[in-house]
Design an enzyme around this catalytic site. Structure first.
Site, PDB file in Angstrom:
ATOM      1  CE  LYS A 114      -4.464  -1.642   1.482  1.00  0.00           C
ATOM      2  NZ  LYS A 114      -5.687  -1.428   2.228  1.00  0.00           N
ATOM      3  CE  LYS A 196      -7.432  -7.937  -0.814  1.00  0.00           C
ATOM      4  NZ  LYS A 196      -8.459  -7.771   0.137  1.00  0.00           N
ATOM      5  CE  LYS A 199     -14.465  -3.084   1.496  1.00  0.00           C
ATOM      6  NZ  LYS A 199     -13.131  -2.908   2.093  1.00  0.00           N
TER       7      LYS A 199
HETATM    8  N1  AQP Z   1     -11.103 -10.529  -3.072  1.00  0.00           N
HETATM    9  C1  AQP Z   1     -11.450 -11.072  -1.917  1.00  0.00           C
HETATM   10  N2  AQP Z   1     -11.787 -12.392  -1.871  1.00  0.00           N
HETATM   11  C2  AQP Z   1     -12.140 -12.944  -0.692  1.00  0.00           C
HETATM   12  N3  AQP Z   1     -12.207 -12.279   0.470  1.00  0.00           N
HETATM   13  C3  AQP Z   1     -11.887 -10.966   0.468  1.00  0.00           C
HETATM   14  N4  AQP Z   1     -11.848 -10.013   1.442  1.00  0.00           N
HETATM   15  C4  AQP Z   1     -11.469  -8.839   0.893  1.00  0.00           C
HETATM   16  N5  AQP Z   1     -11.272  -8.991  -0.423  1.00  0.00           N
HETATM   17  C5  AQP Z   1     -11.502 -10.301  -0.721  1.00  0.00           C
HETATM   18  C6  AQP Z   1     -12.204 -10.236   2.840  1.00  0.00           C
HETATM   19  O1  AQP Z   1     -13.130  -9.226   3.202  1.00  0.00           O
HETATM   20  C7  AQP Z   1     -12.938  -8.867   4.566  1.00  0.00           C
HETATM   21  C8  AQP Z   1     -12.916  -7.381   4.756  1.00  0.00           C
HETATM   22  O2  AQP Z   1     -11.833  -6.781   4.197  1.00  0.00           O
HETATM   23  P1  AQP Z   1     -11.460  -5.249   4.498  1.00  0.00           P
HETATM   24  O3  AQP Z   1     -12.428  -4.333   3.891  1.00  0.00           O
HETATM   25  O4  AQP Z   1     -11.249  -5.014   5.952  1.00  0.00           O
HETATM   26  O5  AQP Z   1     -10.086  -5.076   3.847  1.00  0.00           O
HETATM   27  P2  AQP Z   1      -9.499  -5.703   2.581  1.00  0.00           P
HETATM   28  O6  AQP Z   1      -9.193  -7.150   2.806  1.00  0.00           O
HETATM   29  O7  AQP Z   1      -8.339  -4.828   2.219  1.00  0.00           O
HETATM   30  O8  AQP Z   1     -10.690  -5.588   1.519  1.00  0.00           O
HETATM   31  P3  AQP Z   1     -10.685  -4.783   0.186  1.00  0.00           P
HETATM   32  O9  AQP Z   1     -12.022  -4.964  -0.448  1.00  0.00           O
HETATM   33  O10 AQP Z   1      -9.492  -5.172  -0.644  1.00  0.00           O
HETATM   34  O11 AQP Z   1     -10.553  -3.297   0.711  1.00  0.00           O
HETATM   35  P4  AQP Z   1      -9.550  -2.170   0.234  1.00  0.00           P
HETATM   36  O12 AQP Z   1      -9.834  -1.989  -1.225  1.00  0.00           O
HETATM   37  O13 AQP Z   1      -9.909  -0.972   1.034  1.00  0.00           O
HETATM   38  O14 AQP Z   1      -8.159  -2.629   0.518  1.00  0.00           O
HETATM   39  C9  AQP Z   1     -11.689  -9.588   5.052  1.00  0.00           C
HETATM   40  O15 AQP Z   1     -12.107 -10.720   5.809  1.00  0.00           O
HETATM   41  C10 AQP Z   1     -11.003 -10.021   3.775  1.00  0.00           C
HETATM   42  O16 AQP Z   1     -10.240 -11.216   3.948  1.00  0.00           O
END
Ligand code: AQP
Length: 334
Positions: A114, A196, A199
C-alpha cells in the site's frame, strides 16, 4: 451465550462491499452468528489510513452497516457497531503501540504494497494500522478471527502483542487464533486476475459490488480478462482469469469445479461469462432488496448501532481499564 467462543471481524468502509468481501467473508459470518459470540464492526478508523472524502466516507459507513444487515447479519444476535463509536479502540491502540517494535511494523507485506501506491507521503497510519487491528481484536477477549490469507500476518502481530503484554505484566489478553473458513473463496480482480478483487480499486471494471445493477454486473463479466484458448478449465497457473470465473460461479451456484467444466465443455467464453454474470445477479438480488428496505428505516439502524456500541463499550472499557492499570497510568481515585 457465555459458553460460546468469541469472534471479532470487520470490514473497512473504503467502498461498497464486493462479491469478494461477500463470498470470502460476509457469507460465512452469517453462518457463525448461531454458534459464536460475534462482534461485527464497521472499521471506519481503518479506512482513514488512506485519504477519504468526509461526506462520502460518512455515507459509506452507514451503507456498510446496512449491507451487513442485508447480507444476513442480525443486530439482535450479534454486537454490530462502528469502531469510532467505541473510543477504547483508539486508546488501546496507543497503549499497544508503545509495546510494538518498528521492525515488526515495517516488514508487513500489506504496508509495503500500500505504501508503494501512496508514493512519497506515506501516512504513519498505514504503518501502524495493524496495531489498531490488534486492539480491535484484543479488546473483546476474542478467541477466533476469520481471516483471509492477506490478513494472516496482521493476526500474527495481534498474537505476538498479546503474548508480549501477558508476559511483561500478567495474563490479560486472550491470545486469538485464526478461524479458517469452510468455503472461504478468494476472489480475484476481473481485470487483473493475479491481484485480489478490492472495493477501493480505481478501475470499476475490476470489481463487482453487491449493489451493482444486473446490466452493470453482466457488462463487467463480459469484459473480464481471460485468455485466448476458449476452454473452460480450472488452471490457476496458465488460466488465472477463467479459473477465477469458475470459482465465482462455483461459490454462487454450489456446483463443484468438475461439474462446471463438464457442463461447459462444449461452450465458449461468451456463454460462460453470461452464465457467471447471471449466477452473480441471482446471488446478490435478495441482498439488494434487503438493502433498499433497511436504508429506508434509519431509525432502526440508529437503534441497532447505538445498542451495539453500548454493548461493545462495556467489554472494551473493562479490558482497557485493566491494561491502563497494569501499565501504571494515573488512577482516577487515590
Ligand atoms: N477478493 C477477496 N476475496 C475474498 N475475500 C476478500 N476479502 C477482501 N477482499 C476479498 C475479505 O473481506 C474482509 C474485509 O476486508 P477489508 O475491507 O477489511 O479489507 P481488505 O481485505 O483490504 O478488503 P478490500 O475490499 O481489498 O478493501 P480495500 O480496497 O480498502 O483494501 C476480510 O475478511 C477479507 O479477507
Amino acid at each position: 451465550m457465555e459458553d460460546k467462543k468469541t469472534i471479532f471481524s470487520g470490514i473497512q468502509p473504503s467502498g461498497c462491499v464486493t462479491i469478494g468481501n461477500y463470498l470470502g467473508a460476509l457469507r460465512s459470518w452469517k453462518e457463525l452468528q448461531n454458534d459464536y459470540n460475534c462482534y461485527f464492526c464497521v472499521v471506519d478508523l481503518h479506512a482513514i489510513t488512506v485519504k477519504q472524502t468526509p461526506q462520502e466516507l460518512r455515507k459509506r459507513c452507514v451503507e456498510l452497516y446496512a449491507q451487513y444487515i442485508a447480507c444476513g447479519l442480525d443486530p439482535e444476535k450479534n454486537v454490530m457497531f462502528f469502531q469510532s463509536h467505541v473510543p477504547a479502540h483508539s486508546e488501546l491502540s496507543w497503549l499497544l503501540t508503545c509495546n510494538t517494535y518498528m521492525g515488526e511494523m515495517s516488514r508487513m507485506t500489506q504496508f509495503k504494497e500500500k505504501s508503494k501506491k501512496a508514493g512519497a507521503n506515506v501516512g504513519l497510519g498505514l504503518l501502524s494500522y495493524p496495531v489498531l487491528m490488534a486492539a480491535d481484536i484484543l479488546l473483546y477477549n476474542t478467541d477466533l478471527v476469520p481471516v483471509g490469507a492477506d490478513q494472516k500476518q496482521h493476526l500474527e502481530l495481534a498474537r505476538d502483542l498479546a503474548i508480549r503484554f501477558n508476559n511483561a505484566y500478567s495474563p490479560t489478553f486472550t491470545v486469538p487464533e485464526p478461524y479458517i473458513q469452510k468455503n472461504g473463496a478468494r476472489i480475484m480482480s476481473l481485470q487483473d486476475p493475479l491481484s485480489k478483487m478490492s472495493k477501493s480499486s480505481e478501475n470499476v471494471n475490476a470489481f463487482v459490488s453487491i449493489l451493482n445493477e444486473p446490466d452493470v454486473v453482466m457488462k463487467k463479466f463480459a469484459r473480464a480478462v481471460t485468455d485466448s484458448d476458449n476452454q473452460i478449465r480450472h488452471d490457476i497457473v496458465n488460466k488465472p482469469g477463467i479459473t477465477n470465473l469458475i470459482e465465482i460461479y462455483s461459490a454462487c451456484t454450489g456446483k463443484n469445479i468438475e461439474q462446471i467444466e463438464k457442463d461447459f465443455e462444449f461452450k465458449g467464453y461468451g456463454d460462460f461469462k453470461k452464465a457467471v454474470g447471471e449466477a452473480v445477479v441471482e446471488t446478490i438480488k435478495p441482498i439488494q432488496d434487503n438493502f433498499k428496505h433497511i436504508m429506508q428505516d434509519k431509525a432502526y439502524m440508529e437503534k441497532c448501532f447505538t445498542i451495539g456500541a453500548e454493548k461493545a463499550s462495556y467489554t472494551a472499557n473493562k479490558t482497557l481499564a485493566k491494561v491502563q492499570r497494569k501499565m501504571g497510568l494515573a488512577s482516577k481515585k487515590l
